[in-house]
Write an enzyme that holds these catalytic residues in place. Structure first.
Site: not given
Ligand SMILES: Cc1ncc(COP(=O)(O)O)c(C=O)c1O
Length: 412
Positions: A127, A205, A208, A231, A370
């Site tokens: 991303h 990261d 997600q 999220k 993105c």
């Protein structure tokens, strides 16, 4: 291993008011949770109650409202720390988002630790939030910016690691745990071990991943991990950075101002201890509290149960989309994929696909998500993406498929 208790998505849906709105006499099929999730009443009620009865600025007042606010805010920090199995609560920094968490590390660590001859390594499916800050800091410091390539299924080609290592001093490896465009689950433990062999730090990261599967920073072996509240059923405007205390302590501040200082004089300022050193100014107080409430909400359902539910739905979606010969699905097989399905509808632009699906009450995302370097690798400008969460149902996958048949009939 025992399988997790199954979640009851039908029952959970009564927590979400967006489902009260009907489109063509049906509730909306919200299939864009990878972008942001809907919020349950429990989180909204907790935030309202906090604002009404516990609100003041944090860490400053001695009066009862300030003490309650500080306890709510610091309680949320303990919740976040427990959620990712952080060894210490002071290792959790509240940020505005996953994006800000990664920028914090890129600036506060990268600017002081990178230079010519060093390599910054990201992945081709990253991303932009975990790509652009590293590319920028590499260019500011003279370090080289490299990526781990992917294969045609969107999985990292780990056989490229040796040749990367031969190019210079690998100083940072930054990768997502789950790809937001393809759903690929990346082998972060292996990458962390490799990063440490090179003497590099491992940045994960988890934007997600954290909403959808249990996260254990100690088992992952990473040095920092970032994710966002919005999220995982929480409010926007707040996220978290977990960082190993020994690393955070070596880092200079990112933002400067109130709260992050120990003492200020005309000639010199000294900085506060962790985590406050990295939290300048008034934070998103009620949002952090809501973040904690959202973690409580999803933890009560069970992260393993959420993961299993999404796995089942994704397998079903891959099967159903496989019936459509005009749809090309991107990404890895179900065994190494989270609840995200990106696809191309032959002859129809993704924005038109999403527009027509909206008329059918099906919300999906169209665009580059993105991840422009990934789109370039896939040879497309954009994809259509459906993504699932704890409130998603197989019937919604069926509505997606029926909608796609209509898309093809009217535009394809
Ligand atoms: C993998 C990944 N990383 C980072 C981000 C950035 O999250 P935020 O916009 O909450 O900072 C996203 C958001 O879509 C994402 O999917």
């Amino acid at each position: 291993m025992t399988s997790p208790a199954k979640l009851d998505a039908h029952a959970l849906r009564s927590d979400f008011a967006y489902l009260d709105e009907l489109v063509n006499e049906q509730p909306m099929a919200y299939l864009d949770s990878a972008s942001s999730t809907q919020k349950p009443r429990q989180v909204l009620d907790a935030m309202r109650e906090f604002y009404e009865h516990s609100y003041a600025n944090v860490h400053r007042g001695v009066y009862r409202l300030a003490e309650r606010a500080t306890e709510g805010y610091e309680g949320a920090r303990r919740t976040v720390a427990g959620f990712v199995n952080a060894p210490q609560t002071r290792e959790v920094i509240f940020t505005r988002s996953a994006t800000e968490a990664i920028n914090l590390v890129a600036y506060a660590w990268g600017l002081d630790n990178l230079g010519p001859g060093d390599l910054v390594v990201v992945t081709e499916l990253e991303h932009h939030a975990n790509f652009v800050p590293w590319q920028y800091v590499a260019s500011r410091t003279g370090a080289s910016f490299r990526h781990i390539p992917i294969d045609d299924l969107g999985e990292l080609q780990l056989d490229s690691l040796d040749s990367l290592a031969a190019e210079g001093n690998v100083k940072v490896v930054a990768t997502g745990l789950v790809s937001n465009s393809l759903g690929t689950i990346n082998p972060v433990e292996r990458l962390a071990a490799w990063a440490h062999e090179q003497g590099a730090i491992m940045v994960v990261d988890a934007a997600q991943a954290a909403p959808h599967r249990p996260i254990d920073v100690q088992a992952l072996g990473c040095d920092v991990l970032a994710f966002s509240s919005h999220k995982l059923c929480g409010p926007s405007g707040v996220g978290a950075l977990w960082g190993r205390a020994s690393l955070l302590e070596t880092m200079n501040p990112f933002n400067l101002g109130g709260e992050m200082i120990r003492s200020v004089a005309l000639d010199r300022t000294t900085f506060n201890e962790l985590p406050f050193k990295f939290e300048a100014g008034t934070p998103a107080i009620a949002e952090a509290f809501g973040f904690g409430a959202a973690i409580d909400y999803i933890s009560e359902i069970g992260l393993a149960a959420i993961e299993a539910h999404e796995h089942e739905l994704t397998a079903y979606a891959l099967d159903r989309l496989g019936e459509l010969d005009f749809v090309r699905v991107f990404g890895p097989p179900i065994e190494r994929r989270a609840g995200i399905v990106s696809f191309d509808v032959e002859g129809v632009h993704p924005h038109d696909v999403a527009q027509i699906l909206d008329w059918e009450g099906v919300s999906v995302r169209a665009g580059h998500h993105c991840t422009q370097p990934l789109m370039t690798r896939l040879g497309v400008a954009a994809t259509t993406r459906a993504s699932f969460y704890l409130y998603s149902l197989p019937e919604e996958v069926d509505r997606l498929v029926t909608g796609l048949v209509k898309v093809k009939r009217s535009l394809g």
